[in-house]
Scaffold this active site. Structure first.
Site, mmCIF file in Angstrom:
data_model
loop_
_atom_site.group_PDB
_atom_site.id
_atom_site.type_symbol
_atom_site.label_atom_id
_atom_site.label_comp_id
_atom_site.label_asym_id
_atom_site.label_seq_id
_atom_site.Cartn_x
_atom_site.Cartn_y
_atom_site.Cartn_z
ATOM 1 N N SER A 1 -47.522 -18.473 -22.046
ATOM 2 C CA SER A 1 -47.811 -19.031 -23.377
ATOM 3 C C SER A 1 -48.014 -20.526 -23.206
ATOM 4 O O SER A 1 -47.585 -21.101 -22.190
ATOM 5 C CB SER A 1 -46.618 -18.773 -24.300
ATOM 6 O OG SER A 1 -46.734 -19.497 -25.507
ATOM 7 N N TYR B 1 -37.408 -18.405 -25.933
ATOM 8 C CA TYR B 1 -38.813 -18.015 -25.700
ATOM 9 C C TYR B 1 -39.464 -19.011 -24.740
ATOM 10 O O TYR B 1 -40.108 -18.622 -23.767
ATOM 11 C CB TYR B 1 -39.548 -17.974 -27.045
ATOM 12 C CG TYR B 1 -40.972 -17.469 -26.985
ATOM 13 C CD1 TYR B 1 -41.259 -16.098 -26.999
ATOM 14 C CD2 TYR B 1 -42.044 -18.356 -26.932
ATOM 15 C CE1 TYR B 1 -42.578 -15.636 -26.954
ATOM 16 C CE2 TYR B 1 -43.356 -17.901 -26.890
ATOM 17 C CZ TYR B 1 -43.620 -16.540 -26.903
ATOM 18 O OH TYR B 1 -44.925 -16.092 -26.862
HETATM 19 P P1 NAD Z 1 -47.754 -7.904 -30.318
HETATM 20 O O1 NAD Z 1 -46.435 -7.835 -30.999
HETATM 21 O O2 NAD Z 1 -48.984 -7.553 -31.072
HETATM 22 O O3 NAD Z 1 -47.736 -7.047 -28.974
HETATM 23 C C1 NAD Z 1 -46.626 -7.025 -28.119
HETATM 24 C C2 NAD Z 1 -46.431 -5.612 -27.619
HETATM 25 O O4 NAD Z 1 -45.353 -5.613 -26.673
HETATM 26 C C3 NAD Z 1 -46.065 -4.617 -28.725
HETATM 27 O O5 NAD Z 1 -46.922 -3.497 -28.685
HETATM 28 C C4 NAD Z 1 -44.630 -4.246 -28.416
HETATM 29 O O6 NAD Z 1 -44.289 -2.918 -28.786
HETATM 30 C C5 NAD Z 1 -44.579 -4.452 -26.912
HETATM 31 N N1 NAD Z 1 -43.208 -4.633 -26.421
HETATM 32 C C6 NAD Z 1 -42.218 -5.376 -26.975
HETATM 33 N N2 NAD Z 1 -41.095 -5.255 -26.262
HETATM 34 C C7 NAD Z 1 -41.369 -4.411 -25.235
HETATM 35 C C8 NAD Z 1 -40.612 -3.893 -24.157
HETATM 36 N N3 NAD Z 1 -39.319 -4.203 -23.994
HETATM 37 N N4 NAD Z 1 -41.228 -3.067 -23.276
HETATM 38 C C9 NAD Z 1 -42.531 -2.748 -23.429
HETATM 39 N N5 NAD Z 1 -43.294 -3.167 -24.453
HETATM 40 C C10 NAD Z 1 -42.713 -4.009 -25.342
HETATM 41 O O7 NAD Z 1 -47.848 -9.404 -29.809
HETATM 42 P P2 NAD Z 1 -48.980 -10.221 -29.010
HETATM 43 O O8 NAD Z 1 -49.179 -11.454 -29.784
HETATM 44 O O9 NAD Z 1 -50.125 -9.361 -28.626
HETATM 45 O O10 NAD Z 1 -48.136 -10.615 -27.704
HETATM 46 C C11 NAD Z 1 -48.476 -10.220 -26.396
HETATM 47 C C12 NAD Z 1 -47.951 -11.263 -25.440
HETATM 48 O O11 NAD Z 1 -48.601 -12.515 -25.716
HETATM 49 C C13 NAD Z 1 -46.453 -11.540 -25.553
HETATM 50 O O12 NAD Z 1 -45.918 -11.702 -24.254
HETATM 51 C C14 NAD Z 1 -46.402 -12.859 -26.321
HETATM 52 O O13 NAD Z 1 -45.232 -13.576 -26.060
HETATM 53 C C15 NAD Z 1 -47.639 -13.545 -25.782
HETATM 54 N N6 NAD Z 1 -48.189 -14.633 -26.591
HETATM 55 C C16 NAD Z 1 -48.656 -14.413 -27.847
HETATM 56 C C17 NAD Z 1 -49.198 -15.476 -28.560
HETATM 57 C C18 NAD Z 1 -49.742 -15.309 -29.947
HETATM 58 O O14 NAD Z 1 -50.030 -16.329 -30.607
HETATM 59 N N7 NAD Z 1 -49.938 -14.086 -30.440
HETATM 60 C C19 NAD Z 1 -49.241 -16.759 -27.990
HETATM 61 C C20 NAD Z 1 -48.750 -16.933 -26.702
HETATM 62 C C21 NAD Z 1 -48.232 -15.865 -25.997
#
Ligand code: NAD
Length: 253
Positions: free
Chosen positions: A145, A158
């Site tokens: 991130s 985080y």
């Molecule tokens: P999201 O919530 O849409 O998707 C995350 C997925 O991870 C979900 O389907 C959830 O069920 C799954 N998950 C959660 N805990 C889990 C576990 N213990 N084992 C297996 N699966 C699990 O969120 P997203 O925004 O698509 O996030 C994806 C990644 O991107 C994450 O690592 C998040 O920290 C990172 N991220 C997101 C953003 C943003 O702005 N959306 C920014 C930076 C980083």
């Protein structure tokens, strides 16, 4: 025309939603066979259906990335389904609760570290072992991130976990570079996914976060997915140990 991942087999964690889903669909369109994994079975199976409807090949395997035995079983399931593993996107993650360093609860801290950091390490551990057993090399991308590069106020666990993902990435990249194993991360800025929607019940917070993005908008999940597909492909053959911002210019400020 063949895609940049033609003939490759990839595992994607957190594939049932958001960035993981978009990346899974792009992997399928680029010619990879995709093992979509998540704790959310319904979401994961929907992603598989999307890939198949577009003419691709995918299966769902449930896995909680914080559980060692489940991650080991995920990689075994991939090999038994498709015979090999070529690339992986370690993307499953949680946002945890917003709280400053003093107010952050121990449970919030522990859960963040278990999923966002230990989960990535467990995935790397079993993926790299599989690459070594095959003797073929391979490519790993993990989702860090912008909070893995700069401060994440009110999200200390985080931020620590995501900085840790970048640390793991660099260590593994150096350790296995001579084995033709590349290890990189993507560092997304604010991306429009269900995770952000859930945090954004306070729309002022989202507006403030968008205002902090030089491009003045949120990114879309497929804007991360294309970067991940490229990093996993042979086109990125000299790229390893890189923590790539895909962030609309956020960390360049
Ligand atoms: P999201 O919530 O849409 O998707 C995350 C997925 O991870 C979900 O389907 C959830 O069920 C799954 N998950 C959660 N805990 C889990 C576990 N213990 N084992 C297996 N699966 C699990 O969120 P997203 O925004 O698509 O996030 C994806 C990644 O991107 C994450 O690592 C998040 O920290 C990172 N991220 C997101 C953003 C943003 O702005 N959306 C920014 C930076 C980083």
């Amino acid at each position: 025309m063949s895609g940049i991942l033609e003939g490759k087999v990839g595992v994607i964690t957190g594939g049932g939603s958001g960035i993981g889903r978009a990346t899974s669909v792009i992997f399928g369109a680029e010619g990879a066979k995709v093992v979509v994994s998540d704790v959310n079975e319904e979401g994961g199976n929907e992603t598989v259906d999307m890939i198949k409807k577009a003419g691709g090949d995918a299966v769902f395997v449930r896995c909680d990335v914080s559980q060692s035995a489940e991650v080991e079983a995920l990689i075994k399931a991939c090999v038994s389904q498709y015979g090999q593993l070529d690339c992986a996107f370690n993307n499953a993650g949680i946002s945890g609760k917003m709280a400053n360093t003093v107010m952050c609860s121990e449970a919030n801290f522990d859960r963040n570290i278990a999923v966002n950091l230990k989960g990535v390490w467990l995935c790397m551990k079993y993926e790299i072992q599989q690459f070594l057993d095959q003797g073929t090399g391979g490519s790993i991308v993990s989702t860090a991130s912008i909070a893995g590069l700069v401060a994440a106020a009110y999200a200390p666990a985080y931020g620590a976990a995501k900085h840790g993902v970048n640390g793991l990435t660099k260590s593994a990249a150096i350790e296995f570079a001579k084995k033709n194993i590349r290890v990189n991360s993507v560092c997304p800025g604010l991306i429009e996914t269900p995770m952000v929607a859930a945090a954004g019940t306070d729309s002022k917070l989202i507006d403030t976060m968008i205002a902090a993005e030089p491009v003045g908008r949120m990114g879309q999940p497929n804007e991360i997915g294309h970067a991940v597909a490229w990093l996993c492909s042979e086109k990125a053959s000299f790229v390893t140990g890189h923590c790539m911002p895909v962030d609309g210019g956020y960390v360049a400020q």
